[in-house]
Design an enzyme around this catalytic site. Structure first.
Site, mmCIF file in Angstrom:
data_model
loop_
_atom_site.group_PDB
_atom_site.id
_atom_site.type_symbol
_atom_site.label_atom_id
_atom_site.label_comp_id
_atom_site.label_asym_id
_atom_site.label_seq_id
_atom_site.Cartn_x
_atom_site.Cartn_y
_atom_site.Cartn_z
ATOM 1 N N THR A 67 18.795 -3.277 -28.070
ATOM 2 C CA THR A 67 18.104 -1.999 -28.174
ATOM 3 C C THR A 67 18.911 -1.092 -29.090
ATOM 4 O O THR A 67 19.888 -1.543 -29.713
ATOM 5 C CB THR A 67 17.816 -1.422 -26.757
ATOM 6 O OG1 THR A 67 17.040 -0.237 -26.908
ATOM 7 C CG2 THR A 67 19.075 -1.095 -25.979
ATOM 8 N N LYS A 71 19.066 -3.262 -33.364
ATOM 9 C CA LYS A 71 17.965 -4.174 -33.677
ATOM 10 C C LYS A 71 18.004 -4.710 -35.113
ATOM 11 O O LYS A 71 17.543 -5.817 -35.376
ATOM 12 C CB LYS A 71 16.617 -3.496 -33.424
ATOM 13 C CG LYS A 71 16.332 -3.274 -31.937
ATOM 14 C CD LYS A 71 14.933 -2.707 -31.720
ATOM 15 C CE LYS A 71 14.677 -2.436 -30.259
ATOM 16 N NZ LYS A 71 13.316 -1.952 -29.997
ATOM 17 N N ASP A 107 8.465 -6.750 -29.399
ATOM 18 C CA ASP A 107 7.892 -5.414 -29.148
ATOM 19 C C ASP A 107 6.401 -5.366 -29.511
ATOM 20 O O ASP A 107 5.562 -4.976 -28.692
ATOM 21 C CB ASP A 107 8.632 -4.338 -29.960
ATOM 22 C CG ASP A 107 9.940 -3.913 -29.299
ATOM 23 O OD1 ASP A 107 10.077 -4.066 -28.074
ATOM 24 O OD2 ASP A 107 10.831 -3.415 -30.026
ATOM 25 N N ALA A 133 6.694 6.192 -37.552
ATOM 26 C CA ALA A 133 7.064 5.131 -38.497
ATOM 27 C C ALA A 133 8.482 4.646 -38.212
ATOM 28 O O ALA A 133 9.211 4.260 -39.120
ATOM 29 C CB ALA A 133 6.944 5.642 -39.936
ATOM 30 N N GLY A 134 8.867 4.669 -36.947
ATOM 31 C CA GLY A 134 10.174 4.143 -36.555
ATOM 32 C C GLY A 134 10.056 2.665 -36.185
ATOM 33 O O GLY A 134 9.094 1.988 -36.569
ATOM 34 N N GLY A 135 11.026 2.180 -35.411
ATOM 35 C CA GLY A 135 11.078 0.755 -35.068
ATOM 36 C C GLY A 135 9.866 0.285 -34.278
ATOM 37 O O GLY A 135 9.310 -0.794 -34.566
ATOM 38 N N ALA A 136 9.426 1.074 -33.292
ATOM 39 C CA ALA A 136 8.296 0.648 -32.460
ATOM 40 C C ALA A 136 7.024 0.603 -33.298
ATOM 41 O O ALA A 136 6.236 -0.346 -33.215
ATOM 42 C CB ALA A 136 8.132 1.608 -31.280
#
Ligand code: NDP
Length: 284
Positions: A67, A71, A107, A133-136
């Site tokens: 996490t 990542k 994810d 527009a992040g990792g998720a």
């Protein structure tokens, strides 16, 4: 028969990681399946990540979750990156194949599994609006693209980050993904089938904040999904319900990505209700 007092190990590495509840749900599934396995939630600062992965190899661990902030940084320390993790550019799960450590990303897959199983919605041919527009977001948008969504509009506050993510995913998938800068309240049009909040707006302790979207013109058939798992009943989902819209909470994504990881590590399908109930009580 000789007794065996050793346990199989998996772990979650992060910084910060104290409030990550994944271990509760995975340990509950180990118990329910009668497996002598342990899931350790471990604080690993960035400077120690390389050593932590060496530890995974040295202890013969069966896998791990990564996490924030590991990542992307973990990629050079692994032996292979699965194709969709490479597409996303981030790894949240490591699985072992013999001596090799393979990087996966569950994810977006977890989100899609929840969408299909918990909300009965197949993204193929759907028009999606994704906030953030992040990792998720990147994982969700990549999987929506691979699943054949007809149109994906990404809104993000920072244009630079949003444009970079969208142009990279368009180049890699050829999918109809568009970017729009997001400063003011965005009016959701009646053509949107699926709205996904993949920002951290609404995440504890910011529990009464809602991403600036106006749902008044949304189609009555639109599904509103939130990636925020804690608290699961976000202001966005509460507002969506007031408009009579269907909702899918962030626990769904969290449980389903855990189910996929559990199967990768153990080869066993875990009891999903046990995982969800344990997670709910740990967050209550
Ligand atoms: P990142 O830090 O990578 O991205 C955060 C995103 O939120 C960015 O797009 C950022 O925009 C946006 N954002 C933050 N604050 C605001 C604001 N006030 N207004 C508008 N946009 C904002 O985080 P992640 O992508 O890793 O995580 C995002 C959410 O997804 C978190 O709530 C996390 O808990 C959840 N998540 C849930 C999972 C699950 O299994 N349910 C799995 C992984 C994540 P900008 O670029 O402009 O800063």
């Amino acid at each position: 028969m000789a007794k065996d007092f050793t346990a199989e190990l998996v772990a979650c590495f992060g910084d910060p990681v104290r409030e990550n509840p994944t271990g509760v749900m995975v340990e509950a599934a180990f118990r329910a399946c009668g497996l002598n396995w342990r899931y350790l939630t471990i604080h690993v600062p960035s400077v120690n990540l390389r050593d932590a992965i060496t530890g995974v190899r040295a202890f013969g661990m069966r896998g791990a979750n990564l996490t924030i902030p590991h990542k992307v940084a973990v990629i050079p320390y692994l032996d292979e990156i699965a194709p969709d993790a490479a597409l996303i550019g981030a790894v949240n799960t490591i699985r072992r194949e013999g001596d090799r450590l393979i990087g996966e990303n569950t994810d977006g897959k977890g989100f899609l599994r929840g969408l299909r199983q918990d909300a009965g919605t197949d993204p193929k041919g759907k028009r999606a609006l994704v906030l953030g527009a992040g990792g998720a977001s990147r994982a969700i948008v990549a999987e929506l693209a691979l699943a054949g969504a007809a149109d994906i509009l990404v809104l993000n506050r920072s244009s630079q980050r949003g444009e970079a993510m969208v142009s990279d995913l368009v180049r890699k998938t050829g999918a109809p993904i568009r970017f729009q800068n997001w400063q003011d309240t965005f009016r959701v049009s009646s053509s949107v089938d699926l709205l996904v909040n993949a920002t951290s707006v609404g995440l504890f302790p910011d529990i009464n904040s809602m991403p600036p979207v106006d749902l008044a013109s949304a189609s009555p058939g639109m599904l509103v999904c939130d990636a925020v798992p804690n608290p699961p009943d976000t202001a966005l989902l509460r507002t969506a319900r007031l408009f009579g819209l269907r909702v899918l909470d962030g626990l769904s994504m969290l449980v389903h990505q855990g189910v996929i990881g559990f199967r990768m590590w153990t080869g066993i399908d875990p009891p999903e209700d046990v995982m969800k109930d344990s997670l709910k009580s740990s967050l209550a």
